[in-house]
Design an enzyme around this catalytic site. Structure first.
Site, short mmCIF file in Angstrom:
data_model
loop_
_atom_site.label_atom_id
_atom_site.label_comp_id
_atom_site.label_asym_id
_atom_site.label_seq_id
_atom_site.Cartn_x
_atom_site.Cartn_y
_atom_site.Cartn_z
N TYR A 148 0.84 -1.05 -0.07
CA TYR A 148 -0.01 0.12 0.01
C TYR A 148 0.97 1.19 -0.09
O TYR A 148 0.66 2.18 -0.71
CB TYR A 148 -0.89 -0.05 1.22
CG TYR A 148 -2.05 1.12 1.20
CD1 TYR A 148 -2.96 0.90 0.35
CD2 TYR A 148 -1.91 2.28 2.17
CE1 TYR A 148 -4.10 2.14 0.54
CE2 TYR A 148 -2.77 3.29 2.15
CZ TYR A 148 -3.68 3.37 1.34
OH TYR A 148 -4.81 4.06 1.49
N ASP A 149 1.57 1.29 1.00
CA ASP A 149 2.64 2.43 1.03
C ASP A 149 3.56 2.80 -0.10
O ASP A 149 3.44 3.86 -0.53
CB ASP A 149 3.62 2.34 2.25
CG ASP A 149 2.98 2.05 3.71
OD1 ASP A 149 1.89 1.99 3.73
OD2 ASP A 149 3.58 2.11 4.68
N ARG A 189 -10.91 -1.57 10.30
CA ARG A 189 -10.53 -0.27 10.98
C ARG A 189 -10.65 -0.28 12.30
O ARG A 189 -11.74 -0.69 12.91
CB ARG A 189 -10.95 0.91 10.05
CG ARG A 189 -11.11 0.56 8.67
CD ARG A 189 -9.57 0.31 8.22
NE ARG A 189 -8.66 1.19 8.27
CZ ARG A 189 -8.23 2.37 7.40
NH1 ARG A 189 -8.96 2.32 6.34
NH2 ARG A 189 -7.26 2.90 7.59
N ARG A 214 -3.59 8.27 16.48
CA ARG A 214 -4.02 8.69 15.22
C ARG A 214 -4.62 10.05 15.24
O ARG A 214 -5.18 10.21 16.51
CB ARG A 214 -4.81 7.61 14.58
CG ARG A 214 -4.29 6.20 14.47
CD ARG A 214 -3.31 6.26 13.01
NE ARG A 214 -2.93 4.70 12.72
CZ ARG A 214 -1.69 4.53 13.30
NH1 ARG A 214 -0.97 5.05 14.22
NH2 ARG A 214 -1.48 3.13 12.99
#
Ligand code: UDP
Length: 317
Positions: A148-149, A189, A214
């Site tokens: 993903y990154d 999530r 976060r």
């Protein structure tokens, strides 16, 4: 009336974006392979005369001969760690890279403005806090999150090369954690997990010791940031951070949700997934200055709306 293509249009952010664009009187072509998105998220739009759904995987070129596309929001990609890790990791890299390439070619052909949904994951395990756009990041290139990154990093690179070489009108948004209606209850999530667990009276699963942070942005604010960036002046290409700088520890988020839902559930501590970033908070100075944008919805208010949404759904684990 603009014709706007939204890839990943049946996903969490994509479906909220489609609603906003239709409300504003645009024609929307929503593209998704429904791998992590679902038509349920756009159910209310399907019969709308200005809304078209196209079942398509952006890894393949998209031909829209009869359309004159003015804007493209490229949101297509699995975004939750459990969706993009494991056996779907290779598809995730392909979606990021081939999807960006195919949509950039389409933008070039149609003379459309194209916005890339990039991510705070560009910053990896950040050594700079809060994260500013000028920070190049600290990503493990071979770790479980790298599909993903690194995929998103290559997508940014492609966007800037299409801008430099072909003059394509690009916008790059780095989106931080967002939450709200149309999040999938099953994609793992933290906000959806905690709410669904608390509603079911199950244990609240904190990964690690819960001191990782976060910064959660309510979906309407995130979408407003994306729309403003898309419609900003041509020279504003980004990248621009879109997120809420209100930073919170995961364990404090768990407590907030338990307090609100009041189910008296137990908090349990589980293993921290590898490469889970320790801290994340956007510096949004740039968005404030050039987009006149900042989040308006507090975590308390946004969680209330999200809890209402999930109470109308069955939270399955
Ligand atoms: N997390 C957690 N319990 C859960 C799900 C996630 O403690 O049931 C943690 C996770 O390890 C991470 C944070 O919450 O530190 C945010 O996770 P999420 O997958 O929502 O977003 P991301 O890691 O992509 O920022």
């Amino acid at each position: 009336m603009k014709t706007i293509l939204v890839t990943g249009g049946t996903g969490f952010l994509g479906s909220n974006l489609c609603v906003r664009l239709i409300q504003e009187g645009n024609r929307v072509v929503c593209v998704d392979n429904n791998y992590t998105g679902t038509l349920d998220n756009v159910q209310d739009l399907l019969a709308h005369p200005n809304f078209t759904f196209v079942l398509h995987d952006v890894c393949n070129p998209l031909v829209l001969e009869n359309e004159n596309i003015n804007q493209i929001y490229n949101l297509a990609c699995p975004a939750s760690p459990i969706a993009y890790q494991g056996k779907h990791s290779i598809e995730t890299t392909k979606t990021c890279v081939l999807g960006a390439l195919n949509m950039l070619e389409l933008a070039r052909k149609h003379g459309a403005t194209i916005l890339q949904a990039s991510t705070s994951e560009i910053y990896g395990e950040p050594q700079v806090h809060p994260q500013v756009e000028s920070y190049w990041g600290n990503v493990n290139p071979i770790g479980v999150r790298s599909c993903y990154d690194e995929g998103k990093r290559v997508a940014e690179s492609l966007f800037f090369d299409f801008w430099r070489h072909y003059g394509v009108d690009i916008r790059v948004a780095r989106i931080f954690n967002s939450y709200g209606p149309n999040m999938s209850p099953t994609d793992g999530r933290v906000v959806s997990n905690f709410i669904c667990q608390a509603m079911a009276g199950d244990n609240i699963t904190i990964y690690g010791d819960g001191t990782q942070t976060r910064s959660f942005c309510y979906v309407d604010d995130t979408i407003d940031g994306l729309v403003r960036l898309m419609n900003s002046e041509r020279e504003i290409v980004g990248p621009v951070n879109i997120g809420n700088p209100n930073e919170i520890m995961v364990k404090d988020l768990a407590q907030m949700i338990v307090d609100r839902i009041g189910s008296g559930c137990r908090v349990v501590y589980c293993d921290l997934p590898s490469d889970d970033p320790t801290q994340r908070k956007p510096d949004i100075t740039m968005a404030k200055q050039i987009l006149k944008w900042e989040p308006k919805v507090s975590l308390e208010e946004g969680l209330g709306k999200t809890i209402s949404y999930f109470s109308g759904k069955i939270c399955k684990k």
